[in-house]
Design a protein around this motif. Structure first.
Motif, mmCIF file in Angstrom:
data_model
loop_
_atom_site.group_PDB
_atom_site.id
_atom_site.type_symbol
_atom_site.label_atom_id
_atom_site.label_comp_id
_atom_site.label_asym_id
_atom_site.label_seq_id
_atom_site.Cartn_x
_atom_site.Cartn_y
_atom_site.Cartn_z
ATOM 1 N N ASP A 12 0.823 -1.212 0.000
ATOM 2 C CA ASP A 12 0.000 0.000 0.000
ATOM 3 C C ASP A 12 0.852 1.254 0.000
ATOM 4 O O ASP A 12 0.359 2.354 -0.165
ATOM 5 N N LYS A 13 2.190 1.055 0.164
ATOM 6 C CA LYS A 13 3.095 2.201 0.131
ATOM 7 C C LYS A 13 3.704 2.395 -1.255
ATOM 8 O O LYS A 13 4.509 3.281 -1.465
ATOM 9 N N ASP A 14 3.344 1.528 -2.197
ATOM 10 C CA ASP A 14 3.889 1.628 -3.541
ATOM 11 C C ASP A 14 3.295 2.853 -4.221
ATOM 12 O O ASP A 14 2.099 2.941 -4.444
ATOM 13 N N ASN A 15 4.151 3.802 -4.530
ATOM 14 C CA ASN A 15 3.698 5.063 -5.105
ATOM 15 C C ASN A 15 4.151 5.153 -6.560
ATOM 16 O O ASN A 15 4.596 6.186 -7.020
ATOM 17 N N SER A 16 4.040 4.037 -7.292
ATOM 18 C CA SER A 16 4.631 3.959 -8.620
ATOM 19 C C SER A 16 3.918 4.830 -9.647
ATOM 20 O O SER A 16 4.417 4.998 -10.762
ATOM 21 N N GLN A 27 10.181 3.984 -15.200
ATOM 22 C CA GLN A 27 9.744 2.681 -15.673
ATOM 23 C C GLN A 27 9.056 1.939 -14.535
ATOM 24 O O GLN A 27 9.636 1.748 -13.460
ATOM 25 N N LYS A 28 7.839 1.535 -14.758
ATOM 26 C CA LYS A 28 7.034 0.915 -13.709
ATOM 27 C C LYS A 28 7.703 -0.340 -13.164
ATOM 28 O O LYS A 28 7.694 -0.581 -11.951
ATOM 29 N N GLU A 29 8.324 -1.138 -14.031
ATOM 30 C CA GLU A 29 8.941 -2.385 -13.586
ATOM 31 C C GLU A 29 10.110 -2.123 -12.635
ATOM 32 O O GLU A 29 10.301 -2.843 -11.656
ATOM 33 N N VAL A 30 10.897 -1.077 -12.935
ATOM 34 C CA VAL A 30 12.034 -0.740 -12.077
ATOM 35 C C VAL A 30 11.547 -0.306 -10.701
ATOM 36 O O VAL A 30 12.092 -0.711 -9.660
#
Length: 201
Positions: A12-16, A27-30
């Protein structure tokens, strides 16, 4: 944890969705790789000095005996009202901070921060042992009372480090200290720390 389960983990902390100008980090994957690596790092690091409570306690006592002995001696001295206000500073390395935190969790003190919420300890991490004096009323025939409260800051740490705009000093700010334990009687706190030393004999 299976490899497939870890690869499907979502934080939930992923701010991609908020990308900085750097095209590599855009880059989203990175970015997803970074956050998954960070989750794994935080999980493993806490267990580097013992997995079970018994292991953490044994390793903590062995690694922190000199620091623990000095800390207890200084707390007793600071609790002597005749000496007035006092301050002590201890400088040590990251491994000793982890083991000292483990001992605080395992010595029986009431903590306000769950063990699983202690993440990465960064530069300028600090633990504060604060001794408070409550003076008796001048007309009361009782001694002053002392209490101990422990504060903690993980230092210049930031989970969303890829999204941080650093200041002109090009440095992360040190996170504010938060209370790690409730107030407790100073003699009682010293007794809990002393029991750890006694077990190491």
């Amino acid at each position: 944890m299976e490899k497939e389960e870890f690869l499907e983990m979502k934080s939930d902390k992923d701010n991609s969705s908020m990308y900085p100008p750097d095209p590599l980090f855009a880059q989203k994957e990175v970015r997803q790789l970074y956050y998954k690596a960070k989750l794994l790092f935080d999980y493993v690091t806490r267990r580097e000095f013992g997995i079970t409570p018994a292991e953490r306690k044994a390793i903590g006592v062995q690694a922190s005996v000199p620091l623990l002995r000095q800390l207890i001696a200084d707390l007793r001295e600071i609790g002597d009202a005749s000496k007035g206000p006092q301050t002590r500073f201890y400088f040590t390395k990251e491994s000793h901070i982890y083991t000292l935190l483990n001992l605080v969790f395992l010595c029986g003190m009431s903590t306000m921060v769950p063990y699983e919420q202690v993440g990465e300890l960064d530069y300028l991490t600090h633990i504060i042992f604060e001794v408070y004096e409550r003076k008796a009323d001048v007309d009361a025939n009782i001694d002053s009372e002392y209490s101990l409260r422990i504060g903690f800051s993980p230092g210049a740490s930031c989970f969303h480090v890829l999204d941080v705009d650093v200041d002109s000093n090009h440095a992360l700010k040190v996170l504010p200290r938060r209370n790690f334990t409730h107030h407790m009687s100073l003699p009682k706190a010293i007794g809990k720390l002393q029991m750890l030393l006694d077990e190491s004999q």
